[in-house]
Design a protein around this motif. Structure first.
Motif, PDB file in Angstrom:
ATOM      1  N   THR A 178       0.885  -1.353  -0.596  1.00  0.00           N
ATOM      2  CA  THR A 178       0.048  -0.114  -0.439  1.00  0.00           C
ATOM      3  C   THR A 178       0.605   1.099   0.119  1.00  0.00           C
ATOM      4  OG1 THR A 178       0.073  -0.719   2.197  1.00  0.00           O
ATOM      5  CG2 THR A 178      -2.029  -1.087   0.866  1.00  0.00           C
ATOM      6  N   GLU A 179       0.900   1.328  -1.444  1.00  0.00           N
ATOM      7  CA  GLU A 179       1.758   2.690  -1.498  1.00  0.00           C
ATOM      8  C   GLU A 179       1.789   4.059  -0.923  1.00  0.00           C
ATOM      9  OE1 GLU A 179       3.407   2.572  -5.613  1.00  0.00           O
ATOM     10  OE2 GLU A 179       4.444   1.123  -5.177  1.00  0.00           O
ATOM     11  N   HIS A 180       0.606   4.158  -0.727  1.00  0.00           N
ATOM     12  CA  HIS A 180      -0.192   5.444  -0.168  1.00  0.00           C
ATOM     13  C   HIS A 180       0.477   5.283   0.925  1.00  0.00           C
ATOM     14  CE1 HIS A 180      -3.311   2.450  -0.773  1.00  0.00           C
ATOM     15  NE2 HIS A 180      -4.104   3.489   0.940  1.00  0.00           N
ATOM     16  N   LEU A 181       0.061   4.758   1.632  1.00  0.00           N
ATOM     17  CA  LEU A 181       0.556   4.433   3.545  1.00  0.00           C
ATOM     18  C   LEU A 181       2.027   4.303   3.773  1.00  0.00           C
ATOM     19  CD1 LEU A 181      -2.780   2.022   3.657  1.00  0.00           C
ATOM     20  CD2 LEU A 181      -2.980   4.266   4.226  1.00  0.00           C
ATOM     21  N   THR A 182       2.524   4.517   3.047  1.00  0.00           N
ATOM     22  CA  THR A 182       4.321   3.862   3.434  1.00  0.00           C
ATOM     23  C   THR A 182       4.896   5.335   3.275  1.00  0.00           C
ATOM     24  OG1 THR A 182       3.997   1.996   2.195  1.00  0.00           O
ATOM     25  CG2 THR A 182       6.135   3.059   2.743  1.00  0.00           C
ATOM     26  N   TYR A 183       4.928   5.833   4.264  1.00  0.00           N
ATOM     27  CA  TYR A 183       5.922   7.037   4.788  1.00  0.00           C
ATOM     28  C   TYR A 183       7.415   6.783   5.403  1.00  0.00           C
ATOM     29  CZ  TYR A 183       0.701   7.497   5.403  1.00  0.00           C
ATOM     30  OH  TYR A 183      -0.238   8.161   5.491  1.00  0.00           O
ATOM     31  N   ILE A 184       8.302   8.190   4.427  1.00  0.00           N
ATOM     32  CA  ILE A 184       9.695   8.127   4.474  1.00  0.00           C
ATOM     33  C   ILE A 184       9.816   9.573   5.958  1.00  0.00           C
ATOM     34  CG2 ILE A 184      11.749   8.968   3.931  1.00  0.00           C
ATOM     35  CD1 ILE A 184      10.447   5.942   3.584  1.00  0.00           C
ATOM     36  N   CYS A 185      10.196   9.106   6.942  1.00  0.00           N
ATOM     37  CA  CYS A 185       9.934  10.348   8.448  1.00  0.00           C
ATOM     38  C   CYS A 185      11.421  10.508   8.266  1.00  0.00           C
ATOM     39  CB  CYS A 185       9.017   9.740   9.817  1.00  0.00           C
ATOM     40  SG  CYS A 185       7.743   8.746   9.542  1.00  0.00           S
ATOM     41  N   THR A 186      11.756  11.680   8.021  1.00  0.00           N
ATOM     42  CA  THR A 186      13.411  12.862   8.422  1.00  0.00           C
ATOM     43  C   THR A 186      13.135  13.759   8.573  1.00  0.00           C
ATOM     44  OG1 THR A 186      12.764  13.391   5.226  1.00  0.00           O
ATOM     45  CG2 THR A 186      14.213  11.268   6.157  1.00  0.00           C
ATOM     46  N   ARG A 187      13.147  14.444   9.785  1.00  0.00           N
ATOM     47  CA  ARG A 187      13.563  15.384  10.146  1.00  0.00           C
ATOM     48  C   ARG A 187      12.845  16.557   9.206  1.00  0.00           C
ATOM     49  NH1 ARG A 187      18.227  14.703  12.845  1.00  0.00           N
ATOM     50  NH2 ARG A 187      17.922  12.256  13.335  1.00  0.00           N
ATOM     51  N   LYS A 188      13.581  16.304   8.330  1.00  0.00           N
ATOM     52  CA  LYS A 188      13.144  17.758   7.231  1.00  0.00           C
ATOM     53  C   LYS A 188      12.113  17.363   6.289  1.00  0.00           C
ATOM     54  CE  LYS A 188      17.415  20.291   7.527  1.00  0.00           C
ATOM     55  NZ  LYS A 188      18.338  19.685   6.533  1.00  0.00           N
ATOM     56  N   LYS A 189      11.488  17.943   6.206  1.00  0.00           N
ATOM     57  CA  LYS A 189      10.280  17.139   5.129  1.00  0.00           C
ATOM     58  C   LYS A 189      11.052  17.510   3.175  1.00  0.00           C
ATOM     59  CE  LYS A 189       5.913  17.585   2.559  1.00  0.00           C
ATOM     60  NZ  LYS A 189       4.444  18.273   2.933  1.00  0.00           N
ATOM     61  N   GLU A 190      11.953  18.050   3.231  1.00  0.00           N
ATOM     62  CA  GLU A 190      12.317  17.883   1.915  1.00  0.00           C
ATOM     63  C   GLU A 190      13.490  16.785   1.830  1.00  0.00           C
ATOM     64  OE1 GLU A 190      12.082  20.792   3.869  1.00  0.00           O
ATOM     65  OE2 GLU A 190      14.355  21.395   3.878  1.00  0.00           O
ATOM     66  N   ASP A 191      13.834  16.591   2.707  1.00  0.00           N
ATOM     67  CA  ASP A 191      14.611  15.732   2.747  1.00  0.00           C
ATOM     68  C   ASP A 191      14.115  14.327   2.233  1.00  0.00           C
ATOM     69  OD1 ASP A 191      17.399  17.008   2.905  1.00  0.00           O
ATOM     70  OD2 ASP A 191      17.218  16.188   5.160  1.00  0.00           O
ATOM     71  N   ALA A 192      12.688  13.800   2.219  1.00  0.00           N
ATOM     72  CA  ALA A 192      11.878  12.635   1.939  1.00  0.00           C
ATOM     73  C   ALA A 192      11.871  12.943   0.418  1.00  0.00           C
ATOM     74  CB  ALA A 192      10.824  12.784   2.545  1.00  0.00           C
ATOM     75  N   GLY A 193      11.565  14.047  -0.276  1.00  0.00           N
ATOM     76  CA  GLY A 193      11.129  14.220  -1.861  1.00  0.00           C
ATOM     77  C   GLY A 193      10.240  14.535  -1.926  1.00  0.00           C
ATOM     78  N   PRO A 194       9.457  14.783  -3.253  1.00  0.00           N
ATOM     79  CA  PRO A 194       8.265  14.912  -3.893  1.00  0.00           C
ATOM     80  C   PRO A 194       7.262  13.565  -4.308  1.00  0.00           C
ATOM     81  CG  PRO A 194       9.720  15.522  -5.097  1.00  0.00           C
ATOM     82  CD  PRO A 194      10.937  14.998  -3.915  1.00  0.00           C
ATOM     83  N   THR A 195       9.096  12.217  -4.290  1.00  0.00           N
ATOM     84  CA  THR A 195       7.670  11.180  -4.508  1.00  0.00           C
ATOM     85  C   THR A 195       7.610  10.371  -3.613  1.00  0.00           C
ATOM     86  OG1 THR A 195      10.185   9.929  -4.894  1.00  0.00           O
ATOM     87  CG2 THR A 195       9.019  10.584  -6.865  1.00  0.00           C
ATOM     88  N   ASN A 196       7.825  10.897  -2.253  1.00  0.00           N
ATOM     89  CA  ASN A 196       7.790   9.868  -0.804  1.00  0.00           C
ATOM     90  C   ASN A 196       6.555  10.632  -0.150  1.00  0.00           C
ATOM     91  OD1 ASN A 196       9.342   7.570  -1.162  1.00  0.00           O
ATOM     92  ND2 ASN A 196      10.998   8.723  -0.392  1.00  0.00           N
ATOM     93  N   ASN A 197       6.108  10.111   0.331  1.00  0.00           N
ATOM     94  CA  ASN A 197       5.028  10.163   1.967  1.00  0.00           C
ATOM     95  C   ASN A 197       5.606  10.842   2.471  1.00  0.00           C
ATOM     96  OD1 ASN A 197       2.179   9.704   0.198  1.00  0.00           O
ATOM     97  ND2 ASN A 197       2.785   7.693   0.222  1.00  0.00           N
TER      98      ASN A 197
END
Ligand code: GTP
Ligand code: SPV
Ligand code: MN
Length: 591
Positions: free
Chosen positions: A77-96
């Motif tokens: 379930t890709e829409h429920l998969t998250y990358i939780c980096t301290r800075k939002k921009e480090d997860a990038g535009p292709t990750n939740n």
């Protein structure tokens, strides 16, 4: 908290962490897995007792188990998969993205008390051969025996991992809770900066076997960026020539686009007669590191296959069928009254009746499929007839060529060689493919899937491309990079290329090119084989079809280039300038 067996590690960091999570989840017991045979028996019985698995016919399929998952829990379930980096921009535009503090809080709330009446299993595992300088340790805490039994096949699991870890704290903390398998509260969250994964309300493979996509790709890619190595969604094979030399190749195709099939390829008769052989090192994930000789070396971090069942037959993939005759877990396939399994595309007639993946009675006249399109088998690599003698080599294998490819009805030719590493990175970065049932959502729509890693990058896609470009500068003897497409269709909508074992014909050209041989014609995207450069002996393929497979059509590529730039714009200012420059140059060439 009661510990059901002996704590088989003295690592205080591990023990404290296990106790802390147990305090939160409130299981009845804690059980430390040692990976032994006796334990396998015991856990299997436990899983049967809990209804998580059933025994299959032990005479016909010794050691095999059957499992049916929740109807809402059959794919990633890709829409429920998250990358939780301290800075939002480090997860990038292709990750939740989720803020790590908030994510921990939310997931801890979900886990709180969720294991009451259950056992918390401590599953230590190694990704990669024991003792390999490239391998990594993970420890998964889970309340699913199904997950434990799968992890036992997919990884080097048990005491061996604690022994390698010693008293170090260098391990990935993997927490998995089934909770209520509720899709509305499902989350697969990665905390790359803390080397931690938390997955809740799911038991599906890619969401719950945390060593696989979560550790080996998302966390792995993040670690690789700072440690000068690469974690990729790639199969690894060795092709042995009649002379006896073996050339190792990796290939990145998106989910359900042919990695397992290519990894277990059986040469077609005319090529077999010439003496070609194919060796399987891995079918899904490669970890790549620069060796002392300046070449790129690859290991398969996994120990098992989690392969797509439908379409697997003696004709399409005999090695897979031979691999899954024993000690295999089948998930969401059809079960027959005699306790065997079936899926669409298996050889022979369908069974007269059975129970489908939903647990309903099924006959060949039923409207619904017997097996879910993403039903899977979990089987040990060592059972594969083509397993490479190098599979357990801690050094890995040296890579001569890397291949990118997707499912494209049009545009991309059967095979081409890119001009150099940068152009190869470009071919990977601009990959596109039709979506499949490996993830929930619409099937068959073309989407950009850079390096087949769109759902698996643990950080910003632009930084990931930058890492690829940087690696190219560091690898003294870099592999050549190619692109393939087995899925081109004619006007009638049929695949033009026969695919499967016949794909070896394209791979032989790849090897020839690595040796400075192989006839090619230059096109703006790279070198394409001339019609006579491919061995087509015994193949039922018209000259016109072959020409169409090898064609690079300007009008189609102009459209393609427009689609690519839309994606670069989405990547934003972290899109490397080299990528933009190649795009500009291609636009000129095709004008
Ligand atoms: P994941 O495990 O999801 O990463 O998939 P994968 O990349 O390992 O794909 P797999 O080899 O399981 O193949 C997926 C589907 O593609 C199956 O239905 C295969 O039958 C089909 N397939 C594989 N190779 C070919 C090929 O060369 N040609 C055609 N037409 N279909 C293929
Ligand atoms: C994929 O979807 O790419 C798979 C299966 O290999 S899963 O482990 O579920 O990710
Ligand atoms: Mn995969």
């Amino acid at each position: 908290m009661a510990v059901a067996n002996q704590i088989i590690t003295e690592n205080k960091i591990v023990i404290n962490w296990v106790n802390e999570i147990a305090e939160l989840c409130q299981p009845d017991k804690i059980y430390y897995c040692d990976g032994s045979e006796e334990e396998k028996q015991k856990l299997t019985e436990e899983a049967v007792h809990l209804g998580e698995v059933e025994y299959l016919n032990q005479e016909k399929l010794p050691g095999c188990l059957y499992s049916r998952s929740d109807i809402n829990d059959v794919a990633r379930t890709e829409h429920l998969t998250y990358i939780c980096t301290r800075k939002k921009e480090d997860a990038g535009p292709t990750n939740n993205w989720l803020d790590p503090q908030q994510a921990y809080q939310k997931l801890h709330d979900t886990l709180r008390g969720s294991m009451k009446g259950r056992t918390l299993y401590v599953v230590p595992f190694i990704m990669g051969p024991a003792g390999s300088p490239i391998s990594k340790i993970g420890i998964e805490l889970t309340d699913s025996v199904y997950v434990v039994l799968n992890m036992r096949i997919m990884t080097r699991m048990g005491k061996i991992a604690f022994d390698q870890l010693g008293d170090s704290d260098d391990f990935t903390r993997c927490i998995h809770g089934k909770v209520k398998l509720d899709i509305n509260h499902r989350a697969i969250a990665h905390f790359p900066e803390d080397n931690t994964i938390i997955s809740v309300n799911t038991a599906y493979g890619g969401n719950a076997l945390l060593g696989k996509k979560c550790l080996a790709l998302r966390i792995g890619s993040f670690l690789g960026k700072t440690q000068d190595w690469m974690a990729e969604h790639m199969l690894i094979i060795g092709i042995e020539t009649p002379k006896g030399d073996i050339h190792y190749i990796t290939a990145a195709f998106p989910s359900q686009c042919g990695k397992t099939n290519l990894a277990m390829l059986v040469p077609p008769a005319p090529l077999k007669k010439l003496g070609y052989k194919v060796w399987t090192v891995g079918d899904d994930i490669a970890w790549l590191k620069i060796g002392p000789d300046g070449r790129l070396w690859a290991i398969n971090p996994e120990n098992g296959f989690f392969g797509v069942a439908p379409g697997t037959s003696m004709k399409s993939n005999p090695n897979a069928l031979k691999t899954i005759q024993k000690n295999t877990i089948f998930t969401n396939v059809l079960k027959t009254p005699e306790g065997t399994v079936w899926w669409e595309g298996l050889d022979g007639d369908p069974p007269k009746e059975g129970t489908n993946w939903k647990g309903e009675p099924w006959t060949p006249a039923s409207k619904d499929k017997g097996a879910h399109p993403n039903s899977r088998f979990t089987a040990p690599v060592e059972q594969c007839p083509s397993v490479s003698p190098e599979f357990e080599n801690p050094k890995g294998v040296p890579i001569s060529a890397m291949i990118f490819g997707g499912r494209r009805a049009k545009v991309a030719p059967l095979v081409y060689e890119t001009f150099n590493w940068e152009r190869g990175v470009y071919a990977g970065a601009t990959m596109a493919s039709e979506t499949t049932s490996a993830a929930t959502g619409q099937v068959g729509v073309v989407r950009r899937d850079p390096m087949a890693m769109l759902p698996f990058m643990g950080y910003h896609v632009g930084d990931y491309w930058r890492h690829w470009l940087n690696m190219g500068k560091k690898i003294k003897h870099a592999p050549k990079i190619f692109h393939v497409n087995w899925f081109r269709k004619n006007e009638k909508g049929d695949f033009i290329w026969p695919g499967f074992g016949e794909n070896l014909r394209a791979l032989l050209w790849v090897i020839e090119r690595c040796q400075g041989k192989g006839q090619a014609q230059e096109t703006p995207i790279g070198y394409v084989p001339t019609a006579n450069a491919l061995n087509t002996e015994g193949l039922d393929l018209s000259k016109a079809d072959l020409e169409s497979l090898l064609s690079v059509d300007s009008a189609e590529w102009q459209e393609e280039l427009k689609g690519q730039v839309e994606f670069f714009d989405k990547v934003g200012d972290r899109c490397p300038k080299e990528i933009r420059e190649i795009h500009a140059s291609l636009t000129k060439s095709f004008a």
